[in-house]
Design an enzyme around this catalytic site. Structure first.
Site, short mmCIF file in Angstrom:
data_model
loop_
_atom_site.label_atom_id
_atom_site.label_comp_id
_atom_site.label_asym_id
_atom_site.label_seq_id
_atom_site.Cartn_x
_atom_site.Cartn_y
_atom_site.Cartn_z
N ARG A 47 -45.71 50.67 24.41
CA ARG A 47 -44.36 50.86 24.94
C ARG A 47 -43.32 50.21 24.04
O ARG A 47 -42.28 50.78 23.77
CB ARG A 47 -44.25 50.23 26.35
CG ARG A 47 -44.94 51.03 27.41
CD ARG A 47 -45.08 50.26 28.67
NE ARG A 47 -45.84 49.03 28.44
CZ ARG A 47 -46.27 48.23 29.38
NH1 ARG A 47 -46.00 48.50 30.63
NH2 ARG A 47 -46.97 47.15 29.09
N SER A 65 -47.05 49.08 35.75
CA SER A 65 -47.57 49.07 37.13
C SER A 65 -47.05 47.84 37.87
O SER A 65 -46.74 47.91 39.07
CB SER A 65 -49.09 49.05 37.11
OG SER A 65 -49.59 50.19 36.46
N HIS A 85 -48.32 56.39 32.11
CA HIS A 85 -49.75 56.65 31.92
C HIS A 85 -50.03 58.15 31.88
O HIS A 85 -50.79 58.64 31.05
CB HIS A 85 -50.58 56.07 33.08
CG HIS A 85 -50.59 54.58 33.19
ND1 HIS A 85 -50.35 53.91 34.38
CD2 HIS A 85 -50.83 53.61 32.27
CE1 HIS A 85 -50.44 52.61 34.18
NE2 HIS A 85 -50.73 52.39 32.91
N LYS A 97 -59.54 40.35 38.16
CA LYS A 97 -58.20 40.82 38.53
C LYS A 97 -58.18 41.14 40.02
O LYS A 97 -59.16 41.64 40.56
CB LYS A 97 -57.83 42.06 37.73
CG LYS A 97 -57.70 41.80 36.24
CD LYS A 97 -56.93 42.89 35.53
CE LYS A 97 -56.73 42.54 34.07
NZ LYS A 97 -55.93 43.53 33.35
O1 PNS Z 1 -53.98 48.55 31.93
P1 PNS Z 1 -54.35 47.24 31.27
O2 PNS Z 1 -54.57 46.18 32.32
O3 PNS Z 1 -53.38 46.83 30.20
O4 PNS Z 1 -55.76 47.51 30.55
C1 PNS Z 1 -56.44 46.46 29.89
C2 PNS Z 1 -57.89 46.86 29.61
C3 PNS Z 1 -58.58 47.35 30.86
C4 PNS Z 1 -57.92 47.98 28.59
C5 PNS Z 1 -58.60 45.61 29.01
O5 PNS Z 1 -58.38 44.52 29.83
C6 PNS Z 1 -60.11 45.81 28.88
O6 PNS Z 1 -60.57 46.56 28.05
N1 PNS Z 1 -60.86 45.14 29.77
C7 PNS Z 1 -62.29 45.25 29.84
C8 PNS Z 1 -62.95 44.02 29.26
C9 PNS Z 1 -63.02 44.12 27.76
O7 PNS Z 1 -63.54 45.09 27.21
N2 PNS Z 1 -62.48 43.11 27.06
C10 PNS Z 1 -62.49 43.06 25.64
C11 PNS Z 1 -61.32 43.78 25.01
S1 PNS Z 1 -60.28 42.59 24.32
#
Ligand code: PNS
Length: 164
Positions: free
Chosen positions: A90, A128, A17, A41
């Site tokens: 990745r 993570s 990150h 989560k």
């Molecule tokens: O680090 P991560 O868990 O891979 O990040 C995922 C994240 C936070 C980018 C994604 O889950 C997100 O944007 N969540 C917020 C809800 C949202 O906007 N959902 C619609 C996008 S598909």
């Protein structure tokens, strides 16, 4: 002014990150790291702890701001007056989910584009989740997360084990 948001769970922030944060911040005027605080989560660290850990390891990057958010990423992007979402790729296994997210976000807001950074090869296998698992079983995570973050992870896991 070019503003981008790097949204994620960051539970905890990894060297992968951090590499993305450094490279993305060099490309824009302001990078906001958005720490997701959605109830669905169950993270190891609270949003506040995650924000503070990221602030701690990005203090030298003057155009990086770190904030918690809840709800949709695009809404947070709008709130930040940003035009871009930054994400790291990745491996090919990330691609399908990332493409779906980028397309969903763009369908919700045509003013938002996603920029992908390919992760540094050294960090391509780090997540993570893996960090937490290795630390849980007493493994060495010093190659995966900054030293200060590793200390927080070991302490938190130690406390968790005592509670169980
Ligand atoms: O680090 P991560 O868990 O891979 O990040 C995922 C994240 C936070 C980018 C994604 O889950 C997100 O944007 N969540 C917020 C809800 C949202 O906007 N959902 C619609 C996008 S598909």
């Amino acid at each position: 002014m070019k503003i981008a948001v790097y949204p994620g769970s960051f539970d905890p922030v990894t060297k992968g990150h951090l590499d993305i944060i450094q490279r993305a911040s060099a490309l824009v005027d302001k990078l906001v790291v958005g720490v997701l605080n959605n109830n669905a989560k169950t993270p190891l660290f609270s949003a506040e702890e995650r924000v503070n850990m990221i602030k701690d390891v990005t203090g030298d990057l003057k155009n990086v701001q770190v904030e918690a958010f809840s709800g949709l990423s695009v809404d947070f992007v709008r709130k930040c007056n940003a035009g871009f979402i930054v994400r790291g790729l990745r491996a090919v296994t990330d691609f399908e989910y990332e493409l779906q997210m980028a397309q969903t976000n763009r369908s919700m807001d045509r003013g938002v584009d996603t920029i992908f950074f390919t992760t540094e090869l050294n960090y391509a296998y780090i997540s993570s989740t893996i960090v937490k698992e290795v630390a849980w079983y007493g493994g060495d995570i010093s190659g995966f997360v900054p030293r200060k973050v590793a200390e927080h992870v070991y302490r938190k896991i130690h406390d968790r084990k005592r509670q169980d």
